[in-house]
Design an enzyme around this catalytic site. Sequence first.
Site, PDB file in Angstrom:
ATOM      1  N   LYS A   1      23.853 -23.857  11.113  1.00 32.92           N
ATOM      2  CA  LYS A   1      23.935 -24.079   9.512  1.00 32.92           C
ATOM      3  C   LYS A   1      23.781 -23.002   8.721  1.00 32.92           C
ATOM      4  CE  LYS A   1      19.574 -25.088   8.007  1.00 32.92           C
ATOM      5  NZ  LYS A   1      19.246 -24.291   6.720  1.00 32.92           N
ATOM      6  N   ASN A   2      22.879 -21.955   9.275  1.00 29.35           N
ATOM      7  CA  ASN A   2      22.772 -20.721   8.602  1.00 29.35           C
ATOM      8  C   ASN A   2      23.770 -19.732   8.832  1.00 29.35           C
ATOM      9  OD1 ASN A   2      20.404 -21.877   7.786  1.00 29.35           O
ATOM     10  ND2 ASN A   2      19.040 -20.959   8.924  1.00 29.35           N
TER      11      ASN A   2
ATOM     12  N   ARG B   1      18.608 -23.899  -1.804  1.00 25.32           N
ATOM     13  CA  ARG B   1      18.252 -22.793  -2.024  1.00 25.32           C
ATOM     14  C   ARG B   1      19.305 -21.540  -1.844  1.00 25.32           C
ATOM     15  NH1 ARG B   1      14.452 -20.093  -2.927  1.00 25.32           N
ATOM     16  NH2 ARG B   1      14.872 -18.817  -1.361  1.00 25.32           N
TER      17      ARG B   1
ATOM     18  N   CYS C   1       9.722 -23.419  -2.491  1.00 20.67           N
ATOM     19  CA  CYS C   1      10.069 -24.593  -1.864  1.00 20.67           C
ATOM     20  C   CYS C   1       8.757 -24.905  -1.110  1.00 20.67           C
ATOM     21  CB  CYS C   1      11.214 -24.801  -0.947  1.00 20.67           C
ATOM     22  SG  CYS C   1      10.806 -23.394   0.579  1.00 20.67           S
TER      23      CYS C   1
ATOM     24  N   ARG D   1       9.626 -17.636  -2.284  1.00 22.75           N
ATOM     25  CA  ARG D   1      10.897 -17.287  -1.752  1.00 22.75           C
ATOM     26  C   ARG D   1      11.753 -16.855  -2.864  1.00 22.75           C
ATOM     27  NH1 ARG D   1      13.590 -21.861   2.360  1.00 22.75           N
ATOM     28  NH2 ARG D   1      14.800 -19.875   2.865  1.00 22.75           N
ATOM     29  N   PRO D   2      11.298 -15.627  -3.542  1.00 24.97           N
ATOM     30  CA  PRO D   2      11.969 -15.003  -4.557  1.00 24.97           C
ATOM     31  C   PRO D   2      13.144 -14.548  -4.166  1.00 24.97           C
ATOM     32  CG  PRO D   2      10.292 -13.705  -3.805  1.00 24.97           C
ATOM     33  CD  PRO D   2      10.035 -14.922  -3.173  1.00 24.97           C
ATOM     34  N   ILE D   3      13.896 -14.162  -4.869  1.00 28.35           N
ATOM     35  CA  ILE D   3      15.273 -13.134  -4.369  1.00 28.35           C
ATOM     36  C   ILE D   3      15.345 -12.046  -5.139  1.00 28.35           C
ATOM     37  CG2 ILE D   3      16.857 -15.323  -3.963  1.00 28.35           C
ATOM     38  CD1 ILE D   3      18.351 -14.747  -6.801  1.00 28.35           C
ATOM     39  N   ASP D   4      14.346 -11.462  -5.598  1.00 26.82           N
ATOM     40  CA  ASP D   4      14.225 -10.234  -6.208  1.00 26.82           C
ATOM     41  C   ASP D   4      14.848  -9.052  -5.364  1.00 26.82           C
ATOM     42  OD1 ASP D   4      12.059 -10.701  -4.623  1.00 26.82           O
ATOM     43  OD2 ASP D   4      11.217  -8.806  -4.776  1.00 26.82           O
TER      44      ASP D   4
ATOM     45  N   ASP E   1      12.072 -19.921  12.241  1.00 23.91           N
ATOM     46  CA  ASP E   1      12.851 -21.353  12.142  1.00 23.91           C
ATOM     47  C   ASP E   1      12.361 -22.074  13.539  1.00 23.91           C
ATOM     48  OD1 ASP E   1      15.717 -20.541  10.336  1.00 23.91           O
ATOM     49  OD2 ASP E   1      13.516 -20.663   9.754  1.00 23.91           O
TER      50      ASP E   1
ATOM     51  N   ARG F   1      19.217 -32.754   6.123  1.00 28.47           N
ATOM     52  CA  ARG F   1      19.477 -31.415   5.306  1.00 28.47           C
ATOM     53  C   ARG F   1      20.171 -30.297   6.352  1.00 28.47           C
ATOM     54  NH1 ARG F   1      16.029 -28.122   1.543  1.00 28.47           N
ATOM     55  NH2 ARG F   1      17.619 -27.047   2.272  1.00 28.47           N
TER      56      ARG F   1
HETATM   57  C1  EPZ Z   1      16.980 -17.356   5.823  1.00 30.83           C
HETATM   58  O1  EPZ Z   1      16.384 -17.605   4.730  1.00 30.83           O
HETATM   59  C2  EPZ Z   1      17.204 -18.822   6.654  1.00 30.83           C
HETATM   60  N1  EPZ Z   1      18.026 -19.498   5.666  1.00 30.83           N
HETATM   61  C3  EPZ Z   1      15.937 -19.634   6.552  1.00 30.83           C
HETATM   62  O2  EPZ Z   1      16.152 -20.597   7.376  1.00 30.83           O
HETATM   63  C4  EPZ Z   1      15.091 -18.477   7.555  1.00 30.83           C
HETATM   64  O3  EPZ Z   1      13.776 -19.066   7.847  1.00 30.83           O
HETATM   65  C5  EPZ Z   1      14.981 -17.145   6.806  1.00 30.83           C
HETATM   66  O4  EPZ Z   1      16.153 -16.604   6.852  1.00 30.83           O
HETATM   67  C6  EPZ Z   1      14.199 -16.273   7.897  1.00 30.83           C
HETATM   68  O5  EPZ Z   1      14.816 -15.971   9.134  1.00 30.83           O
HETATM   69  C7  EPZ Z   1      19.562 -19.408   5.766  1.00 30.83           C
HETATM   70  O6  EPZ Z   1      19.888 -18.578   6.376  1.00 30.83           O
HETATM   71  C8  EPZ Z   1      20.011 -20.167   4.597  1.00 30.83           C
HETATM   72  P1  EPZ Z   1      14.692 -14.341   3.921  1.00 30.83           P
HETATM   73  P2  EPZ Z   1      16.250 -16.510   3.726  1.00 30.83           P
HETATM   74  O7  EPZ Z   1      15.374 -13.740   2.668  1.00 30.83           O
HETATM   75  O8  EPZ Z   1      17.287 -15.486   3.682  1.00 30.83           O
HETATM   76  C9  EPZ Z   1      10.907 -12.831   1.355  1.00 30.83           C
HETATM   77  C10 EPZ Z   1      15.807 -22.923   7.918  1.00 30.83           C
HETATM   78  O9  EPZ Z   1      14.891 -23.529   8.260  1.00 30.83           O
HETATM   79  N2  EPZ Z   1      11.969 -12.666   0.140  1.00 30.83           N
HETATM   80  O10 EPZ Z   1      14.774 -13.363   5.364  1.00 30.83           O
HETATM   81  O11 EPZ Z   1      15.799 -17.052   2.464  1.00 30.83           O
HETATM   82  C11 EPZ Z   1      10.806 -14.468   1.390  1.00 30.83           C
HETATM   83  O12 EPZ Z   1      10.031 -15.098   0.373  1.00 30.83           O
HETATM   84  C12 EPZ Z   1      15.752 -22.154   6.707  1.00 30.83           C
HETATM   85  O13 EPZ Z   1      17.096 -23.040   8.285  1.00 30.83           O
HETATM   86  C13 EPZ Z   1      11.499 -11.705  -0.746  1.00 30.83           C
HETATM   87  O14 EPZ Z   1      10.245 -11.702  -0.940  1.00 30.83           O
HETATM   88  O15 EPZ Z   1      14.924 -15.675   4.319  1.00 30.83           O
HETATM   89  C14 EPZ Z   1      10.271 -14.501   2.979  1.00 30.83           C
HETATM   90  O16 EPZ Z   1       8.890 -14.565   2.704  1.00 30.83           O
HETATM   91  C15 EPZ Z   1      14.272 -21.874   6.185  1.00 30.83           C
HETATM   92  N3  EPZ Z   1      12.458 -11.511  -1.698  1.00 30.83           N
HETATM   93  C16 EPZ Z   1      11.019 -13.166   3.624  1.00 30.83           C
HETATM   94  O17 EPZ Z   1      11.175 -12.408   2.784  1.00 30.83           O
HETATM   95  C17 EPZ Z   1      13.803 -11.598  -1.553  1.00 30.83           C
HETATM   96  O18 EPZ Z   1      14.467 -11.197  -2.386  1.00 30.83           O
HETATM   97  C18 EPZ Z   1      11.986 -13.455   4.539  1.00 30.83           C
HETATM   98  O19 EPZ Z   1      13.026 -14.226   3.567  1.00 30.83           O
HETATM   99  C19 EPZ Z   1      14.220 -12.344  -0.173  1.00 30.83           C
HETATM  100  C20 EPZ Z   1      12.953 -12.655   0.740  1.00 30.83           C
END
Ligand code: EPZ
Length: 428
Positions: free
Chosen positions: A22-23, A100, A124, A129-132, A315, A407
């Site tokens: 999926k990812n 997201r 969620c 989970r910001p995207i800053d 995960d 999902r």
């Molecule tokens: C990806 O999410 C995966 N989703 C998630 O899988 C997975 O848990 C996660 O990576 C960590 O491995 C997909 O690939 C579609 P991150 P992502 O950005 O990219 C913080 C599942 O169960 N952060 O690596 O959203 C964030 O809040 C899903 O399949 C910021 O602060 O995760 C988190 O605490 C759930 N600012 C940490 O970093 C940002 O701009 C890691 O998040 C981005 C992230």
Amino acid sequence: MDKLQVEGGRPLSGSVSVSGAKNAALPLMAASILASGPLTLTNIPRLGDLRTMGRLLRHMGGSADLYPDDGAGGHREEAVLSMSGIDRPEAPHDLVKTMRASALVLGPLLARHGRARVSLPGGCAIGVRPIDLHLKALSNMGAEFDLSGGDIVARAPKGGLVGAEIRFESVTVTGTENVMMAAALAKGRTVIQNAAREPEVTDTARALLAMGAKITGVESDELVVDGVDALSEATHRVMPDRIEAATLVAAVALTGGSAVVRGARLNDMAMVLGKFTEAGVLLRAHNGDLHVESDPDLIAAVNITTSPYPGFPTDMQAQFLALMTRARGASIVTETIFENRFMHVAELRRLGADITLEGRTAVVKGTERLSGAPMTASDLRASASLLLAALAAEGTSDIYRVYHLDRGYDRLDQKLNSLGARITRMPA
Ligand code: EPZ
């Protein structure tokens, strides 16, 4: 809304195949926006998030043909994505709120169309989970952002995005993917430091290379992308889903079964498989198949701390914690990635699990037995955790809100039933 009724206590046996990841499929579907011709993805899983991403790509004006007929009454696990006809580079709230990962279209839209309007993803169950970090990196490449009505309104410079030196202050998987995709069509060189090394990032890079992108450092934490003028059509086979595979291993381990998990890429799973082995699960790899055998009364308590790849994947935290509820001894589970990823704990306690939470750490004291009870799923991996525990529990369990499971897993209940589980899907 459906629920799953599970009759527990049945060891699993037989063999089951792993679906596409999926990812990996999600960023790959977003990457189709970059191509001047169709991107064909094979080995895609059948699950809700991909259908949502397909709806989003069609909403933008592209054509996304998922799971086409195979001409013999079935469907092919394929997506044919032709996105050259985009006339509405936007991801509206009603689609983003359910998934997201829609934020993954931001980089490609900016790179290919110079503008985008993407609903700011809300939080969620597992965290804010910001995207800053995505936005900061893209602004280094010249993008400008305004917030209007909950939407990010993004613009690239007149001449297009410009390559930049980017260093993520913390590892972000989709942030790395977003920037790598944007950089593929930017002017000049982009260096991404502290890049995520998850196999799904690598799989996305491999598809971009097949489309004509210039990327080096793949699999490392420093990606170097030299922008090109255009990316061509390509066909890419999606990598197998390492999280689904590990979830299936946990199911066999918890029920004391002996079964074969087929088609996983075991190199992607070294840390998780090492922890299963430490816990006393017998694993034997043979020609890409994984033979799994275990006696649930001999599962040993093992400590895990989640961290970015190649560390223990967040995960798999909920699913491994479910296994630890039946282990001999106490296990310490530490979640370092998300601030609220223990929603499964309160539900597992209803089966008799002995778990104490202290901030981002759960102390799990294994018990001899779990007994079935109704439970409610809160998020994708929590729902898998509840299902695993229900398989191990004596008696019947009902799991509500299984749309969370649907999902992100490809017919997991059917796969488990093919191994001898007794899971019935019914209206809640
Ligand atoms: C990806 O999410 C995966 N989703 C998630 O899988 C997975 O848990 C996660 O990576 C960590 O491995 C997909 O690939 C579609 P991150 P992502 O950005 O990219 C913080 C599942 O169960 N952060 O690596 O959203 C964030 O809040 C899903 O399949 C910021 O602060 O995760 C988190 O605490 C759930 N600012 C940490 O970093 C940002 O701009 C890691 O998040 C981005 C992230």
